[in-house]
Design a protein around this motif. Sequence first.
Motif, PDB file in Angstrom:
ATOM      1  N   THR A  62       0.836  -1.205   0.000  1.00 43.71           N
ATOM      2  CA  THR A  62       0.000   0.000   0.000  1.00 43.71           C
ATOM      3  C   THR A  62       0.868   1.251   0.000  1.00 43.71           C
ATOM      4  O   THR A  62       1.805   1.363   0.802  1.00 43.71           O
ATOM      5  N   LEU A  63       0.555   2.179  -0.901  1.00 44.88           N
ATOM      6  CA  LEU A  63       1.268   3.449  -0.924  1.00 44.88           C
ATOM      7  C   LEU A  63       0.998   4.235   0.349  1.00 44.88           C
ATOM      8  O   LEU A  63      -0.073   4.099   0.963  1.00 44.88           O
TER       9      LEU A  63
ATOM     10  N   ALA B  64      -4.191  -3.431 -13.572  1.00 45.94           N
ATOM     11  CA  ALA B  64      -4.622  -4.688 -12.946  1.00 45.94           C
ATOM     12  C   ALA B  64      -4.911  -4.407 -11.482  1.00 45.94           C
ATOM     13  O   ALA B  64      -4.268  -3.559 -10.862  1.00 45.94           O
ATOM     14  N   ALA B  65      -5.889  -5.113 -10.947  1.00 43.21           N
ATOM     15  CA  ALA B  65      -6.235  -4.964  -9.531  1.00 43.21           C
ATOM     16  C   ALA B  65      -6.877  -6.254  -9.051  1.00 43.21           C
ATOM     17  O   ALA B  65      -7.709  -6.846  -9.747  1.00 43.21           O
ATOM     18  N   ALA B  66      -6.490  -6.694  -7.878  1.00 41.38           N
ATOM     19  CA  ALA B  66      -7.081  -7.885  -7.284  1.00 41.38           C
ATOM     20  C   ALA B  66      -8.528  -7.604  -6.885  1.00 41.38           C
ATOM     21  O   ALA B  66      -8.898  -6.453  -6.632  1.00 41.38           O
ATOM     22  N   PRO B  67      -9.371  -8.627  -6.830  1.00 43.96           N
ATOM     23  CA  PRO B  67     -10.734  -8.414  -6.337  1.00 43.96           C
ATOM     24  C   PRO B  67     -10.722  -7.753  -4.959  1.00 43.96           C
ATOM     25  O   PRO B  67      -9.958  -8.164  -4.075  1.00 43.96           O
ATOM     26  N   GLY B  68     -11.519  -6.729  -4.808  1.00 46.63           N
ATOM     27  CA  GLY B  68     -11.583  -6.020  -3.529  1.00 46.63           C
ATOM     28  C   GLY B  68     -10.554  -4.924  -3.361  1.00 46.63           C
ATOM     29  O   GLY B  68     -10.523  -4.250  -2.325  1.00 46.63           O
ATOM     30  N   ALA B  69      -9.692  -4.715  -4.359  1.00 46.63           N
ATOM     31  CA  ALA B  69      -8.684  -3.655  -4.268  1.00 46.63           C
ATOM     32  C   ALA B  69      -9.367  -2.298  -4.180  1.00 46.63           C
ATOM     33  O   ALA B  69     -10.458  -2.086  -4.714  1.00 46.63           O
ATOM     34  N   SER B  70      -8.702  -1.354  -3.510  1.00 41.66           N
ATOM     35  CA  SER B  70      -9.331  -0.058  -3.278  1.00 41.66           C
ATOM     36  C   SER B  70      -8.280   1.046  -3.242  1.00 41.66           C
ATOM     37  O   SER B  70      -7.075   0.794  -3.202  1.00 41.66           O
ATOM     38  N   ALA B  71      -8.785   2.271  -3.260  1.00 42.87           N
ATOM     39  CA  ALA B  71      -7.934   3.457  -3.160  1.00 42.87           C
ATOM     40  C   ALA B  71      -8.567   4.425  -2.178  1.00 42.87           C
ATOM     41  O   ALA B  71      -9.798   4.511  -2.069  1.00 42.87           O
ATOM     42  N   LEU B  72      -7.729   5.150  -1.461  1.00 47.76           N
ATOM     43  CA  LEU B  72      -8.178   6.308  -0.704  1.00 47.76           C
ATOM     44  C   LEU B  72      -7.973   7.527  -1.596  1.00 47.76           C
ATOM     45  O   LEU B  72      -6.869   7.735  -2.120  1.00 47.76           O
ATOM     46  N   CYS B  73      -9.025   8.323  -1.764  1.00 52.98           N
ATOM     47  CA  CYS B  73      -8.917   9.418  -2.735  1.00 52.98           C
ATOM     48  C   CYS B  73      -9.868  10.556  -2.370  1.00 52.98           C
ATOM     49  O   CYS B  73     -11.063  10.502  -2.644  1.00 52.98           O
ATOM     50  N   GLY B  74      -9.326  11.569  -1.710  1.00 54.46           N
ATOM     51  CA  GLY B  74     -10.115  12.737  -1.357  1.00 54.46           C
ATOM     52  C   GLY B  74     -10.691  12.661   0.044  1.00 54.46           C
ATOM     53  O   GLY B  74     -10.915  11.578   0.603  1.00 54.46           O
ATOM     54  N   VAL B  75     -10.937  13.831   0.622  1.00 55.94           N
ATOM     55  CA  VAL B  75     -11.477  13.944   1.979  1.00 55.94           C
ATOM     56  C   VAL B  75     -12.996  13.817   1.942  1.00 55.94           C
ATOM     57  O   VAL B  75     -13.657  14.353   1.043  1.00 55.94           O
ATOM     58  N   ARG B  76     -13.555  13.122   2.906  1.00 58.17           N
ATOM     59  CA  ARG B  76     -15.007  12.964   2.968  1.00 58.17           C
ATOM     60  C   ARG B  76     -15.689  14.316   3.134  1.00 58.17           C
ATOM     61  O   ARG B  76     -15.170  15.226   3.793  1.00 58.17           O
TER      62      ARG B  76
ATOM     63  N   VAL C  63     -11.731   9.608   7.700  1.00 58.64           N
ATOM     64  CA  VAL C  63     -11.845  10.934   7.084  1.00 58.64           C
ATOM     65  C   VAL C  63     -11.657  10.927   5.568  1.00 58.64           C
ATOM     66  O   VAL C  63     -11.979  11.920   4.908  1.00 58.64           O
ATOM     67  N   LEU C  64     -11.137   9.850   5.008  1.00 64.49           N
ATOM     68  CA  LEU C  64     -10.895   9.791   3.570  1.00 64.49           C
ATOM     69  C   LEU C  64     -11.882   8.843   2.896  1.00 64.49           C
ATOM     70  O   LEU C  64     -12.380   7.898   3.507  1.00 64.49           O
ATOM     71  N   ARG C  65     -12.157   9.105   1.631  1.00 59.84           N
ATOM     72  CA  ARG C  65     -13.068   8.285   0.838  1.00 59.84           C
ATOM     73  C   ARG C  65     -12.326   7.043   0.341  1.00 59.84           C
ATOM     74  O   ARG C  65     -11.272   7.162  -0.259  1.00 59.84           O
ATOM     75  N   ARG C  66     -12.901   5.875   0.594  1.00 63.65           N
ATOM     76  CA  ARG C  66     -12.318   4.634   0.072  1.00 63.65           C
ATOM     77  C   ARG C  66     -13.173   4.160  -1.097  1.00 63.65           C
ATOM     78  O   ARG C  66     -14.378   3.924  -0.952  1.00 63.65           O
ATOM     79  N   LEU C  67     -12.523   4.026  -2.260  1.00 63.20           N
ATOM     80  CA  LEU C  67     -13.228   3.682  -3.485  1.00 63.20           C
ATOM     81  C   LEU C  67     -12.680   2.380  -4.059  1.00 63.20           C
ATOM     82  O   LEU C  67     -11.474   2.125  -3.992  1.00 63.20           O
ATOM     83  N   PRO C  68     -13.535   1.544  -4.637  1.00 60.29           N
ATOM     84  CA  PRO C  68     -13.037   0.334  -5.299  1.00 60.29           C
ATOM     85  C   PRO C  68     -12.275   0.701  -6.568  1.00 60.29           C
ATOM     86  O   PRO C  68     -12.572   1.704  -7.230  1.00 60.29           O
TER      87      PRO C  68
ATOM     88  N   LEU D 118      -5.566  14.341  -1.009  1.00 60.83           N
ATOM     89  CA  LEU D 118      -4.981  13.249  -0.231  1.00 60.83           C
ATOM     90  C   LEU D 118      -5.346  11.919  -0.867  1.00 60.83           C
ATOM     91  O   LEU D 118      -6.509  11.700  -1.241  1.00 60.83           O
ATOM     92  N   HIS D 119      -4.365  11.010  -0.973  1.00 70.53           N
ATOM     93  CA  HIS D 119      -4.653   9.763  -1.659  1.00 70.53           C
ATOM     94  C   HIS D 119      -3.660   8.662  -1.301  1.00 70.53           C
ATOM     95  O   HIS D 119      -2.593   8.910  -0.741  1.00 70.53           O
ATOM     96  N   SER D 120      -4.056   7.456  -1.666  1.00 70.16           N
ATOM     97  CA  SER D 120      -3.229   6.255  -1.567  1.00 70.16           C
ATOM     98  C   SER D 120      -3.943   5.170  -2.358  1.00 70.16           C
ATOM     99  O   SER D 120      -5.154   5.249  -2.583  1.00 70.16           O
ATOM    100  N   PHE D 121      -3.207   4.155  -2.810  1.00 67.35           N
ATOM    101  CA  PHE D 121      -3.853   2.970  -3.372  1.00 67.35           C
ATOM    102  C   PHE D 121      -2.986   1.759  -3.088  1.00 67.35           C
ATOM    103  O   PHE D 121      -1.856   1.871  -2.622  1.00 67.35           O
ATOM    104  N   GLY D 122      -3.538   0.587  -3.354  1.00 66.62           N
ATOM    105  CA  GLY D 122      -2.888  -0.671  -3.030  1.00 66.62           C
ATOM    106  C   GLY D 122      -3.484  -1.257  -1.756  1.00 66.62           C
ATOM    107  O   GLY D 122      -4.254  -0.603  -1.064  1.00 66.62           O
ATOM    108  N   PRO D 123      -3.172  -2.538  -1.501  1.00 67.60           N
ATOM    109  CA  PRO D 123      -2.214  -3.388  -2.211  1.00 67.60           C
ATOM    110  C   PRO D 123      -2.808  -4.047  -3.462  1.00 67.60           C
ATOM    111  O   PRO D 123      -3.964  -3.810  -3.799  1.00 67.60           O
ATOM    112  N   ASP D 124      -1.963  -4.854  -4.112  1.00 66.72           N
ATOM    113  CA  ASP D 124      -2.352  -5.697  -5.238  1.00 66.72           C
ATOM    114  C   ASP D 124      -2.951  -4.890  -6.384  1.00 66.72           C
ATOM    115  O   ASP D 124      -3.970  -5.262  -6.963  1.00 66.72           O
TER     116      ASP D 124
END
Length: 363
Positions: free
Chosen positions: A95-96, A125-137, A157-162, A176-182
């Motif tokens: 995870t980043l 490519a992304a594993a099933p269930g992979a997600s990203a945090l992207c932006g403040v709620r 506080v952050l939005r989690r998106l598939p 604000l963001h992050s993504f991973g794993p897989d």
Amino acid sequence: MDAYPLRLTAMPRPLVFGGHEIARRLGKAGLQDWAVAETWEVSDVEGQGATVTNGGLAGTSLRSLVRDHPEELVGPGWSGAFFPVLTKIIDASGTLPVHLHADDETAQRREGQVNGKTEAWHILAAAPGASALCGVREGVGRERLHEALLAQDFDAVLRRLPVRAGETFYVPGGTLHSFGPDTLVYEIEQTSDVQQHAMRWEMEDGADVPDEEWHANLDALLAEVRLDPRPEPTPGLPVRLGDGVQRVFYCAGPYFALERCQAGTAAPLRRNFRTAQVLTNVGAPVEVRTPAGVETLGRAETLLLPAALREVELTGPADVLVGYLPDLERDVVAPLLEAGYSRALVATLGEGVAPDAGAPLAG
């Protein structure tokens, strides 16, 4: 300038969240047998710039080509101190870190930089269930955000998106963001390495960040964060060009545009252009024909096509990502309107496209 397809040094970065998927899944050759988090395919970032490896310009830095041949390389009427687009392949086997890149105004005011960094992620490519945090709620202010960052409770506080293969996120500077794993990502962005991190560990080696430094990092992040952007993934807008030939517009804004060009065996894909094109192959090896000759582009390899070439032909089967600095109306809006899309739908690809013909351009 001796215009021909340029091969550049692609710098691998062994950050802690990396793995082996760039070589194993994409087939990129020449990587060492250690975990690679990123390969910088085209970079003119200060101190991390690429160098030409082929032809008469071999050994020439990208920075010097920009300085000496700005219009032939980037496009007519263009001038600037460095190549404006940065592209990467990112292996988020881990995870980043949660982080942000300042927008232009903030980078100039706080970082002393010419520009900040808006970016886009195209999910390879992304594993099933992979997600990203992207932006403040929505409804979260800076004080509540600070409390959650101190607690390292990012989901509060952050939005989690598939995330799913084939989707693209356009992420404005300050988000604000992050993504991973897989997750395996192709990233296109403004040329910059400005960033602020929220983590208590270093992304280079996982070492602990001392308390005083960590609190200073959070203060800097809070001064640069934008609370309003809430990016959503988009599937892209396809335009069929012929039998088995199409281009899919994935994102577009004032800083870059990204398409995926595909062709079968029935007909080649022909493309005319006025600005430099960054071609990254995400399929089988493909022949790239230009007025300067033919190049074979291997798996996960990249070519930089100078604007002076003006045309390219890809012999299928081909599956190539194409990034460039666009004239939004000419390069993005016009072909999509001709294909039957509305301006409002085109505007969802990023920013800078007016949603109706009478509205002024933003950004």
